[in-house]
Scaffold this active site. Structure first.
Site, PDB file in Angstrom:
ATOM      1  N   CYS A 254      69.634 -43.380 -15.921  1.00  0.00           N
ATOM      2  CA  CYS A 254      68.510 -43.100 -16.192  1.00  0.00           C
ATOM      3  C   CYS A 254      67.845 -41.562 -15.933  1.00  0.00           C
ATOM      4  O   CYS A 254      67.193 -40.894 -17.059  1.00  0.00           O
ATOM      5  CB  CYS A 254      67.397 -44.143 -15.499  1.00  0.00           C
ATOM      6  SG  CYS A 254      67.315 -43.761 -13.624  1.00  0.00           S
ATOM      7  N   HIS A 281      63.319 -44.460 -10.527  1.00  0.00           N
ATOM      8  CA  HIS A 281      63.509 -44.538 -12.035  1.00  0.00           C
ATOM      9  C   HIS A 281      62.869 -43.355 -12.713  1.00  0.00           C
ATOM     10  O   HIS A 281      61.737 -42.988 -12.044  1.00  0.00           O
ATOM     11  CB  HIS A 281      62.893 -45.747 -12.639  1.00  0.00           C
ATOM     12  CG  HIS A 281      63.320 -46.066 -14.043  1.00  0.00           C
ATOM     13  ND1 HIS A 281      64.518 -46.008 -14.594  1.00  0.00           N
ATOM     14  CD2 HIS A 281      62.465 -46.328 -15.150  1.00  0.00           C
ATOM     15  CE1 HIS A 281      64.600 -46.336 -15.955  1.00  0.00           C
ATOM     16  NE2 HIS A 281      63.271 -46.475 -16.226  1.00  0.00           N
ATOM     17  N   ASP A 298      60.718 -45.251 -22.740  1.00  0.00           N
ATOM     18  CA  ASP A 298      61.733 -45.410 -21.849  1.00  0.00           C
ATOM     19  C   ASP A 298      63.022 -45.227 -22.844  1.00  0.00           C
ATOM     20  O   ASP A 298      63.142 -46.304 -23.429  1.00  0.00           O
ATOM     21  CB  ASP A 298      61.537 -46.648 -21.027  1.00  0.00           C
ATOM     22  CG  ASP A 298      62.532 -46.786 -20.080  1.00  0.00           C
ATOM     23  OD1 ASP A 298      63.731 -46.495 -20.169  1.00  0.00           O
ATOM     24  OD2 ASP A 298      62.265 -47.019 -19.135  1.00  0.00           O
TER      25      ASP A 298
END
Length: 720
Positions: A254, A281, A298
């Protein structure tokens, strides 16, 4: 007429009712009145298994034996009481949350340490990192890897499918950003464990190592070492922080995904932030001029504008969510929670006043040297966002949208992080969907355009093999057109095909018109096909035409006798109903929405996440025009045959959906292959409708799936 036995439940009683369905629903209600003393006009009968209200005579045939009786007067009283209870509960809940927030803030004053610079120390590296996104060399390197024209075309087509054929620049920019997100999701690779550098097989984590000078050059402060069970080489996985290197490697987790994607956003001029969540995250926000606000994106998940994904979908216990941009930092935690009173109890690194001071100080440094005019614009937007974040805390969630658990990363890894959520299917879905407009006139025009082509084949007595050969040639031409740049789409017919084209050109004209294209011969005798209208309409129509050609070729191959009488369904699809609106019991977002059932494309499908045991989709004709439905077609989707519809009922209404007339019923239908199209003729004639409803009762394998999916539905009316 069908004799049936019903079990009617009302309050604490159950009544057995033997009934002949041919007598109709009103007589059935009178019979129930004799048992319950509830007048027929106050009765509401609901099928227990289908959870559906009986509305007309046909429902008595299709509904299950278990019924629930509700008195409309009692229901209204219960509803009013429930609303009052809900208001009282809402006020009590708000008071409870405010009390919890006050207590958490009070506790924070004692639990959180004095500001010792640790929070700012954690932010500063990210402030330096986002400045790399402003480097022109990095931006140019990122742009070079993007198929810009392809994404522009997809963006414009997506808008056209929504009925927006003349979008503003802001709308185009917004649509392009979403296509950039989807492209990035497909082109970047998630790394659980890198393949072995020697043999390419799976590796196992062995530990950490110091970075090499070549790795340090691109910001890799740590390197993971993986060993191979099949050879002695293994692999290194440097955790690069320089997005320039990530544009090259296109891999990571991520951190790398968000880092690189935010560079791509800046490379195309979007105001962007790197979003750092202290619960491990990272993602991106961009300011959408079309929406007038910051939007969550995202890249790992391919999800946009779903800020509650982490709290509601992943079950993350958020504390700090900080937006970091070239012109400042901002606490955006309130955008990502509806449980602020719980979140604030976990914010014990620094007190709220100290946090505000740190963020203000960092932002001031970022904006040093900005003109007063620029500062004024930024401060106005900051204030607007602050008000938006405060109001979002008390907004009502859309309960009809189901947010999934995490989808990126190895399943065991996700489980270890407790991020799988409660949605085992890992999908973003809606248990109800809005009314959507069908932009599908071009689909009908394309199907109609095959009439002159096939008619000429019959008139000139083409053998079936020759007709298929001509259609295959036409398909190759359309494939060449589809591959060419969409703004200047053009194809030149080769010498082998020229005589064929000249011979059949009159019959092809209608198809070219449907594609917003035209053809003409030049001085050298070559035949050129080029754009004759809106380039986006051509982009929208070409894939439909190619799928229609495939279907026509397939039907022609299995046609026993290719003569004039064969120019009907399924070979020729005339009088297709189009340009209506669609409503469904549920849909998959964004790639399985209800209108996908009517867009004429194999690459799309309608998917109902909870439809295996019953669901519905309703098509309302434009301008309330009445049609007599004479046939319909259903096509299976691209995969998962267990989700194919097996039993269904087709109904029509002409009185604003107050009552429904049974048009067709099918049971035990099996689709033998993917993209298989089945044609069903309507036996009852003469009933005019302006709304059509498909009630799918079960799928092929209800034990192995909760979903229903289908590739397409096409409705055909009697010619006027």
């Amino acid at each position: 007429m069908v004799a049936r036995s019903f079990q009617v439940h009302h309050n604490d009683s159950t009544y057995g009712v033997d009934y002949d369905t041919g007598d109709g629903l009103e007589v059935f209600k009178i019979q129930i009145f004799s048992l319950t003393s509830i007048p027929p006009d106050e009765q509401k009968l609901i099928g227990v298994d289908e959870n559906r209200v009986l509305s007309d005579d046909s429902d008595l045939v299709a509904i299950s034996e278990k019924l629930r009786l509700v008195s409309i007067n009692e229901e209204q009283q219960e509803k009013s009481t429930a609303e009052n209870d809900e208001l009282l509960k809402s006020d009590e809940e708000l008071a409870r949350m405010l009390q919890a927030e006050e207590e958490a803030l009070l506790f924070q004053q004692y639990a959180a340490p004095e500001d010792n610079g640790k929070f700012e120390e954690r932010l500063r590296p990210y402030v330096s990192q986002v400045l790399m996104y402003e480097d022109l060399q990095r931006q140019e390197a990122a742009r070079k890897t993007v198929p810009i024209e392809e994404l522009e075309e997809k963006a414009l087509v997506s808008l056209a499918k929504e009925g927006n054929s003349t979008p503003s620049k802001n709308e185009q920019d917004h649509a392009f950003l979403l296509q950039l997100l989807f492209w990035f999701k497909q082109s970047f690779r998630w790394v659980n464990a890198p393949p072995c550098d020697g043999c390419g097989k799976e590796t196992v984590f062995h530990g950490m190592a110091d970075p090499l000078p070549s790795e340090i050059r691109y910001g890799a402060s740590r390197v993971e070492i993986y060993g191979c069970n099949f050879c002695p080489i293994g692999s290194r996985f440097p955790r690069y922080n320089d997005p320039l290197k990530l544009v090259e490697t296109r891999s990571g987790r991520c951190g790398e995904w968000a880092n690189c994607f935010t560079l791509y956003c800046r490379a195309f001029g979007y105001e962007s932030r790197l979003i750092l969540a202290f619960v491990d995250h990272v993602w991106t926000e961009c300011f959408s001029q079309s929406l007038g606000r910051w939007m969550h994106l995202d890249p790992c998940e391919g999800v946009y504008d779903k800020p509650l994904l982490y709290e509601s979908g992943w079950n993350k216990k958020l504390d700090y969510v900080i937006g970091i941009a070239k012109d400042g930092v901002c606490d955006v935690t309130k955008r990502y929670t509806r449980k602020w009173h719980e979140v604030i109890s976990r914010r014990n690194i620094i007190t709220e006043p100290a946090l505000s001071a740190v963020l203000a100080n960092v932002t001031k440094d970022c904006r040093r040297g900005f003109t007063s005019q620029v500062l004024s614009v930024l401060e106005d937007r900051d204030e607007k966002e602050r008000q938006e974040l405060e109001s979002s805390l008390h907004s009502t969630d859309n309960a009809s949208t189901s947010l999934p658990g995490r989808r990126s990363g190895d399943k065991e890894w996700r489980k270890s992080r407790l991020e799988c959520g409660s949605d085992e299917s890992c999908s973003l879905s809606g248990s109800s969907c809005p009314v959507r407009a069908c932009v599908d006139k071009h689909v009908t025009e394309i199907h109609n355009a095959f009439l002159p082509i096939l008619s000429q084949f019959v008139k000139e007595e083409f053998p079936k093999s020759r007709a298929v050969e001509v259609l295959e040639t036409l398909k190759r031409i359309l494939v060449d057109l589809k591959k060419s740049p969409f703004k200047t789409r053009r194809a030149t017919i080769d010498s082998v095909s020229q005589s064929l084209v000249h011979q059949l050109l009159p019959s092809f004209t209608e198809l070219l018109n449907a594609l917003s294209m035209s053809g003409k011969a030049d001085a050298d005798g070559r035949f050129d096909i080029s754009l004759a209208g809106n380039a986006v309409k051509t982009s929208l129509a070409l894939p439909v035409a190619l799928d229609a050609l495939d279907d026509t070729i397939n039907n022609l191959n299995i046609c026993d006798n290719f003569v004039e009488d064969s120019l009907c369904l399924p070979l020729l699809k005339l009088n297709r109903i189009h340009s209506g609106s669609v409503l469904a019991s549920g849909e998959e977002i964004p790639l399985g929405i209800a209108t996908s059932a009517f867009d004429g494309l194999r690459t799309s499908k309608w998917e109902e996440p909870n439809g295996a045991r019953g669901c519905w989709i309703m098509y309302k004709v434009s301008d309330n025009l009445m049609h007599e439905l004479v046939a319909y077609e259903i096509m299976s989707a691209n995969d998962a045959p267990e989700r194919d519809p097996m039993d269904w009922v087709v109904e029509g209404s002409n009185d604003g959906e107050s009552s429904w007339h049974l048009l067709d019923k099918q049971t035990s239908q099996i689709f033998d292959s993917r993209f298989q199209r089945k044609t069903f003729k309507i036996s009852c004639q003469g009933f005019l409708s302006n709304v059509f409803r498909f009630r799918f009762l079960t799928v092929r394998d209800v034990q192995s799936t909760s979903r229903l999916q289908l590739g397409s539905i096409d409705l055909y009316s009697r010619s006027s």
